[in-house]
Motif scaffolding. Structure first.
Motif, PDB file in Angstrom:
ATOM      1  N   TRP A 325     -39.801   3.213 -40.130  1.00 45.97           N
ATOM      2  CA  TRP A 325     -38.537   2.597 -40.520  1.00 45.97           C
ATOM      3  C   TRP A 325     -38.129   1.647 -39.410  1.00 45.97           C
ATOM      4  N   ARG A 330     -37.677   7.344 -38.230  1.00 47.80           N
ATOM      5  CA  ARG A 330     -36.348   7.369 -38.835  1.00 47.80           C
ATOM      6  C   ARG A 330     -35.627   8.579 -38.260  1.00 47.80           C
ATOM      7  N   SER A 332     -32.953  10.325 -38.957  1.00 48.62           N
ATOM      8  CA  SER A 332     -32.509  11.396 -39.847  1.00 48.62           C
ATOM      9  C   SER A 332     -33.695  12.236 -40.312  1.00 48.62           C
ATOM     10  N   SER A 360     -26.366   9.554 -38.400  1.00 50.54           N
ATOM     11  CA  SER A 360     -27.571   8.726 -38.272  1.00 50.54           C
ATOM     12  C   SER A 360     -27.967   8.166 -39.629  1.00 50.54           C
ATOM     13  N   GLN A 361     -27.769   8.968 -40.680  1.00 43.40           N
ATOM     14  CA  GLN A 361     -28.046   8.444 -42.023  1.00 43.40           C
ATOM     15  C   GLN A 361     -27.166   7.244 -42.336  1.00 43.40           C
ATOM     16  N   GLU A 364     -28.391   4.296 -40.304  1.00 39.21           N
ATOM     17  CA  GLU A 364     -29.642   3.773 -40.863  1.00 39.21           C
ATOM     18  C   GLU A 364     -29.370   2.950 -42.118  1.00 39.21           C
ATOM     19  N   GLU A 365     -28.497   3.463 -42.953  1.00 37.66           N
ATOM     20  CA  GLU A 365     -28.176   2.774 -44.190  1.00 37.66           C
ATOM     21  C   GLU A 365     -27.565   1.404 -43.900  1.00 37.66           C
ATOM     22  N   THR A 368     -30.257  -0.924 -42.651  1.00 39.48           N
ATOM     23  CA  THR A 368     -31.145  -1.288 -43.750  1.00 39.48           C
ATOM     24  C   THR A 368     -30.509  -2.354 -44.629  1.00 39.48           C
ATOM     25  N   ALA A 411     -32.241  -0.480 -34.181  1.00 39.92           N
ATOM     26  CA  ALA A 411     -32.905   0.720 -34.690  1.00 39.92           C
ATOM     27  C   ALA A 411     -33.398   1.587 -33.533  1.00 39.92           C
ATOM     28  N   LEU A 414     -30.547   3.297 -31.971  1.00 38.65           N
ATOM     29  CA  LEU A 414     -30.179   4.461 -32.777  1.00 38.65           C
ATOM     30  C   LEU A 414     -31.076   5.651 -32.466  1.00 38.65           C
ATOM     31  N   ARG A 415     -32.386   5.394 -32.364  1.00 43.75           N
ATOM     32  CA  ARG A 415     -33.339   6.463 -32.056  1.00 43.75           C
ATOM     33  C   ARG A 415     -33.042   7.076 -30.701  1.00 43.75           C
TER      34      ARG A 415
END
Lengths: 486, 125
Positions: A325, A330, A332, A360-361, A364-365, A368, A411, A414-415
């Motif tokens: 991702w 990813r 989540s 995190s979801q 990510e959304e 995206t 991203a 976020l990780r």
């Protein structure tokens, strides 16, 4: 000169001697003027009209011209022009000297074979009345040797045939026109035979080239696969294939990071098994977090150098790439993987983990959707409607593409934040176990990629496969402990 | 989401007495609503930022600087505020500067974003 290749079949002459008077008007313009007639390139059967007659007619033409002019030999390096070699059975116009001496042999000396000595020997015998049979046998001999040694040569087959024709040509120059009928017909028949064999040789060679090309692309694919699976030779990275230097540098750094990862994981394992104190374990856990911080730092530079390398996942193994991702894992998904294994957790910890998964979801959304808008905007820029100002549109599109770097960076951010938050929610021991689980999980994904690549296919023997699998496993995992947890 | 890009500029024009300095304008605009996002309509990271807040159930006030006649000045002021070359997207919550996307992400993951939103009255429950 006409394309004589086109119509040759075998030794049978279709044109009787009396028909050698000029049938030029039956010949298509292109053929007569030596233009390429590609549809019959490899054609073994002749077309409707009689090339034998054409051949004879133009031979006579050549004879007449040669008798008229006294041109010195035209060739410079002892080789006919490449285009002339295309029509092997065609008499070479520039072969003026009846005594070919070594030059006629030199014609076919592309690769300097012993065949040439044979041909020069035969060609040096300048007898106006030399029996056809003698010449025939010498030519056959030459052709046989040609066939044996010629398959791997580049385009010299035509040379050989061309050279083989020259003695005929020279003979013709010295014989009277009345004698041309019998000898000429036989020679022309031999022409056709030699040309046919030459075509066969050429076909075989081309087929060989084709299969080599397929083999080459296969090799390149294998190499690419092997590299992406982490069996990486650090030194040759930048020189192999079409990988950018930024990507190559990152691949090297990543493979080194993977080795460090192994080391950290064994530290975690021994630390857990040895029941170290929390403060000692904390040091190990913190160093593992810094180890991850380092790869995220490296990815920042890699995103700047070659964002496509990251975002397409060419730096990972195929199984990892499948779940990629935005240039990495990813978060989540990782938490989902960990949730069941992190027991026992306090209620507060459970809430913390679920809230981490939730946030995190959401993040990510959002990223995206931002990337989707980038894609749409790019499509709008370069697609649809007239390409009015191409450069302008491309410049705009390039500017938009540059935003990819920002998304990969966010991203990765976020990780990184997710891993840090995990270490905050969990106790030291839980964190140590958690990071060990993460390392093992990705190690197994990488092993899965290797096993997949070496899985048995139809062409492979089962014994070979089992040997290969063992080797693969040994290469992939220095310690076998990973598979005890399966 | 409230877009203050087109029809509301009249309202802001009438209060120009305090709005002439771009930095002052930024601060003023930021403190008027619970969640304020400065954005550019063409920027996809700004789109991600907007989606993030909407996804959380927040109703942010968005200023599209490319639709503002003095947007360029605001962009410059934001660049100075953030200390980098990317003026947008940037978020203010309760009048306080949170930052660009990376800071917003970090604060959401470490659990500090939601309390801030609740505190500013942008989120309930």
């Amino acid at each position: 000169m006409a394309n004589h290749r086109v119509g040759e079949t075998g030794l049978t002459d279709s044109g009787p001697s009396s028909n050698h008077h000029h049938h030029h008007h039956n010949i298509p313009y292109a053929v007569l003027h030596g233009m390429n007639v590609p549809q019959s390139f490899m054609h073994q059967e002749g077309p409707a009209f009689d090339f034998g007659e054409l051949e004879e007619a133009i031979v006579l033409q050549g004879v007449k011209i040669r008798n008229d002019e006294a041109k010195p030999p035209l060739f410079t390096a002892g080789r006919p022009a490449a285009t002339l070699e295309m029509f092997p059975s065609w008499p070479m116009r520039f072969q003026q000297t009846p005594r070919g001496s070594s030059k006629s042999g030199g014609e076919s000396t592309d690769s300097g074979s012993g065949v040439n000595t044979i041909s020069s020997k035969t060609e040096n015998q300048v007898e106006p009345e030399s029996p056809i049979s003698k010449k025939t046998s010498s030519l056959d001999q030459q052709q046989q040797v040609d066939m044996a040694s010629d398959i791997s040569r580049t385009g010299t087959s035509q040379n050989q045939s061309a050279a083989a024709k020259t003695p005929q040509e020279k003979r013709r120059g010295s014989t009277s026109e009345k004698q041309l009928d019998a000898k000429t017909l036989r020679r022309l028949a031999q022409n056709r035979e030699a040309a046919r064999k030459s075509r066969l040789r050429k076909k075989a060679y081309v087929q060989q080239l084709e299969s080599s090309r397929i083999k080459l692309t296969q090799l390149e694919q294998d190499l690419q696969r092997a590299r992406s699976q982490g069996f990486f030779l650090g030194g040759c990275a930048g020189t192999v294939g079409n990988i950018s230097s930024g990507a190559a540098i990152f691949d090297m750094e990543y493979s080194r990071w993977l080795e460090d990862d192994q080391r950290h994981m064994s530290e975690l394992r021994t630390g857990l098994n040895a029941h170290l104190s929390d403060s000692d374990l904390r040091i190990i856990v913190d160093s593992y977090i810094s180890h991850y911080d380092e790869i995220f730092r490296l990815k920042v530079a890699a995103a700047k150098a070659d964002v496509f390398h990251l975002i397409t996942g060419m730096w990972t193994t195929p199984a990892e790439r499948c779940f990629l991702w935005m240039g990495g894992f990813r978060p989540s998904d990782l938490i989902k993987m960990l949730i069941s294994q992190l027991d026992p957790l306090t209620e507060q910890q459970v809430m913390g983990i679920y809230s981490l998964q939730h946030s995190s979801q959401q993040a990510e959304e959002a990223l995206t959707q931002g990337l989707e808008q980038l894609q749409q905007s790019l499509i709008d820029t370069i697609a649809g409607g007239p390409f009015i100002d191409g450069m302008q549109q491309m410049a705009v599109a390039l500017g938009k593409l540059a935003n990819l770097e920002g998304f990969v960076r966010q991203a990765d951010n976020l990780r990184q934040q997710t891993l840090h938050q995990l270490s905050r929610i969990l106790t030291v021991r839980q964190a140590a176990r958690c990071f060990l689980m993460i390392g093992e999980y990705y190690g197994r994904l990488r092993a899965l990629s290797s096993l997949w690549a070496s899985r048995p296919r139809e062409s492979m023997m089962s014994e070979d496969h089992s040997c290969q699998t063992t080797t693969e496993l040994q290469m992939v995992q220095p310690s076998q402990n990973h598979f005890s947890n399966f | 989401m409230h877009y203050q890009g087109d029809y509301s500029w009249g309202y802001y024009m009438s209060t120009r007495s305090i709005g002439s300095d771009p930095m002052e304008r930024v601060v003023k605009l930021a403190s008027e609503k619970a969640v304020v996002i400065f954005s550019l309509s063409s920027c996809c990271m700004c789109h991600a930022m907007k989606r993030l807040f909407c996804g959380m159930g927040v109703n942010p006030t968005v200023y599209e600087l490319d639709q503002d006649p003095r947007g360029k000045d605001l962009e410059t002021a934001l660049m100075r505020l953030l200390g980098n070359s990317q003026p947008v997207p940037v978020v203010f919550i309760g009048g306080k500067l949170i930052g660009a996307m990376d800071r917003v992400m970090a604060s959401h993951i470490n659990g500090t974003l939601v309390p801030l939103l609740k505190e500013a009255g942008a989120l309930w429950l």
